[in-house]
Design an enzyme around this catalytic site. Structure first.
Site, PDB file in Angstrom:
ATOM      1  N   GLU A  32      -0.888  -9.639  -3.213  1.00 17.69           N
ATOM      2  CA  GLU A  32      -1.533  -8.223  -3.295  1.00 17.69           C
ATOM      3  C   GLU A  32      -0.977  -7.169  -3.797  1.00 17.69           C
ATOM      4  O   GLU A  32      -1.567  -6.427  -4.585  1.00 17.69           O
ATOM      5  CB  GLU A  32      -1.868  -7.921  -1.676  1.00 17.69           C
ATOM      6  CG  GLU A  32      -2.946  -8.972  -0.866  1.00 17.69           C
ATOM      7  CD  GLU A  32      -4.136  -8.680  -1.191  1.00 17.69           C
ATOM      8  OE1 GLU A  32      -4.297  -9.451  -2.326  1.00 17.69           O
ATOM      9  OE2 GLU A  32      -4.954  -8.213  -0.509  1.00 17.69           O
ATOM     10  N   THR A  64      -9.519  -1.437  -5.407  1.00 21.69           N
ATOM     11  CA  THR A  64      -8.585  -0.983  -4.349  1.00 21.69           C
ATOM     12  C   THR A  64      -7.815  -0.188  -4.782  1.00 21.69           C
ATOM     13  O   THR A  64      -7.503   0.818  -3.792  1.00 21.69           O
ATOM     14  CB  THR A  64      -8.119  -2.487  -3.752  1.00 21.69           C
ATOM     15  OG1 THR A  64      -9.166  -3.333  -3.167  1.00 21.69           O
ATOM     16  CG2 THR A  64      -7.221  -2.050  -2.404  1.00 21.69           C
TER      17      THR A  64
HETATM   18  N1  HSE Z   1      -6.432  -2.347   3.978  1.00 24.48           N
HETATM   19  C1  HSE Z   1      -6.650  -2.310   2.680  1.00 24.48           C
HETATM   20  C2  HSE Z   1      -7.388  -1.092   2.286  1.00 24.48           C
HETATM   21  C3  HSE Z   1      -7.775  -3.431   2.278  1.00 24.48           C
HETATM   22  O1  HSE Z   1      -8.213  -0.489   2.811  1.00 24.48           O
HETATM   23  O2  HSE Z   1      -7.046  -0.613   1.293  1.00 24.48           O
HETATM   24  C4  HSE Z   1      -8.226  -3.678   0.972  1.00 24.48           C
HETATM   25  O3  HSE Z   1      -9.334  -4.406   0.939  1.00 24.48           O
END
Ligand code: HSE
Length: 325
Positions: free
Chosen positions: A147, A200
């Protein structure tokens, strides 16, 4: 790190394999109020990895399908191969050679844990190939590295549910402690991916790093309410707790028709509605399958009426995580 409710027997040596074909599920992270700490696994969509031994040491990425050419084939840059390489190094098994095919069945940058599903499929595959030297708990930190490579931050709320299945709570990152939350029997998810791109990395950069105490109090109440609701199968409490005063107001502007989609979902009987992960996918909970189908259909239709294409899914919570096909 500890998975509080489900202990696996420590790495019992099993037979090594020459080829494995693995599916790992997509995920909905945050579950509205639990930014970076709550997530669940879906039955569909998900990604597949085919991994085969080769005579030459090293990790080779043979092909990727379903990514429209967007992902790197360079094994050092691709999260799947990079994590597999990290694992081999950790196990002192750099003598091993593998060839990988990655088949993506979900859109990239969709908020459905696309990179997490691929990484988990790759790590589960190499672990199966080598006779399961590591437990799933031991695989988790490697998936978090993936990630970090994919979006600059090693959050676990996609990789943990993809790896363990079910609904997971990241109780803490340091030390890493993951708790498995019970899934109410008739909980279903409607998920819709509107065809717009929200990376993201960008969606994380726009969030404020400081919050007001009064907002934090609302958020704590909702997280505790949601977790309690899941434990007690109290669908009303689950729905009332699906409110996010911190992240959603900022990110919603990236998602076309967000508030109209919420209205559509709630009118169709949703318990609650919100952004899936960092978006643009949205999701709703329902307490039965027909209502979940209806919500998905109505949101897709609404988007269509505004000229926005989308993919719709209806899924129970996937309790298994990755599996060999
Ligand atoms: N918790 C992370 C965000 C998940 O909201 O950026 C990304 O899929």
């Amino acid at each position: 790190m500890e998975l509080t409710t489900e202990k696996e027997p420590a790495g019992k040596a099993r037979k090594e394999k020459d080829r494995v074909h693995v599916f790992a599920p997509a995920t909905v992270a945050n579950l509205v109020c639990g930014f970076d700490i709550l997530g669940l696994a879906l039955d569909e969509p998900g990604d597949e990895v085919i991994m085969e031994r080769s005579d030459r040491p090293g990790v080779k990425l043979l092909k990727i399908t379903g990514d429209d050419g967007r992902l790197p084939l360079d094994p050092a840059k691709n999260t799947v191969s990079a994590c597999v390489q990290m694992l081999l190094k950790h196990l002192n098994r750099e003598d091993v050679g593998v060839e990988i095919e990655l088949h993506k069945h979900m859109p990239i940058g969709s908020g459905l844990g696309s990179s997490a599903a691929s990484t988990v499929a790759g790590l589960f595959a190499i672990n199966q190939l080598l006779g399961q030297p590591l437990t799933k708990q031991e695989l988790l930190p490697f998936a978090m590295k993936g990630e970090e490579l994919a979006c600059g931050h090693g959050h676990a709320d996609n990789v943990a549910p993809s790896l363990f299945g079910g609904i997971t709570l990241i109780k803490s990152y340091e030390p890493l402690e993951v708790v498995s939350i019970p899934v109410p029997k008739s909980l279903y998810c409607s998920v819709v991916f509107p065809h717009v791109d929200v990376p993201t990395r960008a969606a994380r950069q726009m969030i404020r790093s400081k919050i007001e105490l009064k907002d934090a109090v609302v958020q704590w109440g909702n997280i505790a309410g949601l977790v309690s609701g899941l434990f007690m199968s109290d669908y009303g409490l689950i729905g009332r707790s699906m409110q996010d005063v911190l992240i959603e107001p900022v990110r919603a502007i990236l998602i076309p028709e967000f508030y109209e989609m919420r209205q559509t979902a709630m009118a169709a009987g949703a318990l609650g509605f919100g952004i899936s992960g960092s978006g643009p996918s949205v999701f709703a909970f329902a307490d039965n399958h027909p209502t979940a189908s209806d919500i998905t259909r109505q949101i897709v239709q609404h988007l269509q009426s505004k000229g926005i294409d989308s993919n719709g899914y209806v899924s129970a919570v996937n309790q298994q995580g990755p599996r060999e096909l």
